[in-house]
Design an enzyme around this catalytic site. Structure first.
Site, short mmCIF file in Angstrom:
data_model
loop_
_atom_site.label_atom_id
_atom_site.label_comp_id
_atom_site.label_asym_id
_atom_site.label_seq_id
_atom_site.Cartn_x
_atom_site.Cartn_y
_atom_site.Cartn_z
N ASP A 47 -21.18 -4.69 6.78
CA ASP A 47 -20.59 -3.86 5.72
C ASP A 47 -21.09 -2.44 5.94
O ASP A 47 -21.39 -2.06 7.08
CB ASP A 47 -20.97 -4.43 4.34
CG ASP A 47 -19.94 -4.12 3.26
OD1 ASP A 47 -19.56 -2.95 3.14
OD2 ASP A 47 -19.52 -5.04 2.54
N HIS A 67 -18.65 -1.17 7.93
CA HIS A 67 -17.47 -0.65 7.23
C HIS A 67 -17.52 0.87 7.18
O HIS A 67 -16.48 1.53 7.20
CB HIS A 67 -17.39 -1.21 5.81
CG HIS A 67 -16.93 -2.63 5.76
ND1 HIS A 67 -16.32 -3.26 6.83
CD2 HIS A 67 -16.97 -3.55 4.76
CE1 HIS A 67 -16.02 -4.51 6.49
NE2 HIS A 67 -16.40 -4.70 5.25
#
Length: 555
Positions: free
Chosen positions: A299, A333
């Site tokens: 992430d 991300h």
């Protein structure tokens, strides 16, 4: 001879200490705001080994009690270094106390138990909300002068905690995961490690907080309440220096409401498919250095937060005085990220000399209506990016939790401001005074997207001395005071720039370079004072001005 060696040793230590101090002072060079020097840790000369307290290597015997005893005893002596020597060391949660340096030597592999019963439910803050989750593998609360050092590996056994989506792994991997046990979702597209996890997921309407069941029933969904691996709350003088942190149940490193924090020389790793597998989430912290680290995570990699919605506004503690230098991010991300839980605000943050390689978004700013908070005085320079599959610089004020590279079932997030303008309240987020310089990106999808709110525009965003080699170029929506100075946009698809409901836009020194004829589209009845390059404005076919835009507002 012995005395001579001692003198030589002391001299070497003094030289090393001087070099370290000089390196530390270098980190403060060319910072755009006043910031006190971060107070560093210092420990008593006491050194003990986990083996002195019954610690057994091999990875088969839990050493939870040995760590507890060692930390308790060392604390009574005034603190010092707790050494974890080479070998595999299985344990349950470790709670650090003031003046303790947990030193994981090179070759040491500290692995946390997969037994959920080892992790009791505790009051925590996660994703910016006050909630209840399992105790973290490593934690400290209201401690002072603590460290985790050494070149060993610390593993959170996150694979025992996380769900896995079928779409994220190869078919052969999926078959192996399913055959290992656990339970599938009703549509067969998600594997859960247990029935408890599945029940928790189905009891949650807000990401990872099971709000559809009572507090008393949380024990029935305990497996779902994944902890962050390293939770440091309300601590002062924190040092993480050297180890590899990997395979966390949720976020990897989470300093919360801490002061005088140094994170350096770390390797932070998680599987690319790990849900909430962030690198470091710096939340409501003050006076922080993050430098010389490598991230490869599932992430956001380096993320700035300060609480979510009412909980964050009530806490009212911005993340401020932060220097982030010389970090490398592979998968994630976002490389450097602000948000989306930023309701307490963020200010005085310097980011420089970082490299992002294949990160989903490079420089990511995200929030949504309801958050509130002011993000300002962010300075970013000398950033190199390659193979970014979405935006190299992306502002999204309509974040709803979707990944930058959409996963199965996720909807694309975009600007929804034209349909309705909301009143400005304490729930309105503000992003302003953010500066970029010497940003270089190649072989990526989109250079820059700036999506503000109709009722609260992005304000004073400056990008200068930068070049972008991407498929798509520039989109500006609901923004005020955007300047691109000496910026080269080399792109192969779409228009050079789309400007909507924005004002005081200066693109006069931008060089648009494309195989096709560069086109700038200016749209929206709130658009005004747009400056374009002469080569664009001199060509009437190169500028498309919407009928609702006054012609003299574009020059």
């Amino acid at each position: 001879m012995k005395k001579s060696l001692t003198i030589i040793g002391l001299a070497a230590m003094m030289i090393f200490s001087g070099q370290t101090q000089a390196q530390n002072l270098d980190i403060y060079k060319n910072i755009e705001f006043k910031m006190p020097q971060v107070a560093e840790t210092s420990f008593a000369a006491n050194t003990v080994s986990i083996t002195q307290y019954g610690g057994i290597a091999g990875g088969n015997v839990k050493n939870t009690e040995a760590f507890r005893k060692a930390i308790e005893d060392l604390s009574k002596k005034g603190g010092g270094k707790l050494v974890v020597p080479r070998g595999m060391w299985l344990t349950g949660p470790i709670e650090l106390k003031s003046n303790i340096n947990l030193h994981v030597e090179e070759g040491a592999f500290l692995i946390f138990s997969k037994d959920k019963e080892d992790y009791p439910l505790v009051d925590v803050s996660f994703e910016g909300l006050n909630t209840i989750r399992c105790q973290s593998p490593i934690s400290a609360k209201n401690a002072s002068n603590i460290a985790i050092t050494g070149k060993g590996v610390i593993d959170g056994s996150g694979d025992a905690w996380r769900a896995i989506k079928k779409s994220k792994v190869a078919e052969s991997e999926w078959k192996g995961i399913v055959s290992s046990g656990g339970i599938l979702s009703s549509d067969g597209k998600t594997w859960y490690p247990s029935e408890s996890y599945k029940k928790g997921f189905e009891s949650s309407s807000s990401f990872n907080v099971p709000d559809k069941i009572s507090k008393d029933d949380l024990k029935t969904v305990k497996d779902f309440l994944r902890p962050v691996m390293v939770s440091l709350v309300g601590c002062d003088k924190v040092l993480l220096d050297g180890p590899t942190f990997q395979n966390s149940p949720a976020w990897n490193l989470h300093p919360l409401m801490c002061t005088n924090v140094i994170l350096r020389n770390l390797t932070v790793r998680n599987p690319w498919f790990s849900q909430n597998g962030d690198g470091v989430d710096l939340e409501s912290c003050k006076n922080v250095l993050i430098y010389d680290n490598t991230f490869d995570v599932g992430d956001d990699a380096i993320c700035i937060k300060s609480g979510k919605n009412e909980d964050g506004r009530k806490r009212n503690m911005p993340t401020e005085n932060v220097i982030i230098k010389n970090n490398v991010v592979y998968h994630g991300h976002g490389g450097f990220v602000v948000g989306s839980e930023m309701s307490g605000g963020a200010r005085n943050i310097h980011v420089s000399d970082c490299t992002f390689i294949g990160t989903d978004i490079g420089l990511r700013f995200k929030t949504t209506r309801g958050r509130g908070g002011i993000v300002e005085n962010i300075y970013i320079k000398n950033i190199d990016m390659i193979n970014i599959p979405t935006q190299t610089i992306g502002f999204n004020m309509f974040y709803e939790g979707a990944s930058p590279v959409l996963e199965e079932g996720q909807k694309k997030e975009g600007n929804q401001a034209p349909e309705k303008v909301y009143p400005v309240t304490e729930e309105t987020p503000v992003f302003r005074n953010i500066y970029f310089k010497n940003i270089n990106a190649v072989n990526s999808y989109e250079a820059i997207t700036l999506f503000g709110l109709a009722e609260m525009n992005l304000k004073n965003i400056v990008i200068e001395d930068s070049q972008f080699d991407t498929k798509k170029a520039l989109t500006i929506v609901d923004a005020d005071g955007i300047q691109l100075k000496n910026v080269k946009l080399k792109y192969s698809e779409g228009t050079g720039a789309t400007i909507y409901n924005s004002k005081n836009i200066n693109l006069s020194t931008v060089k648009f370079e494309s195989q096709n004829k560069p086109i700038v589209k200016v749209l929206g009845n709130k658009t005004g004072a747009v400056l374009l390059p002469k080569e664009i404005t001199n060509d009437k076919t190169a500028v498309s001005i919407g009928t609702e835009v006054a012609k003299n507002s574009v020059k």
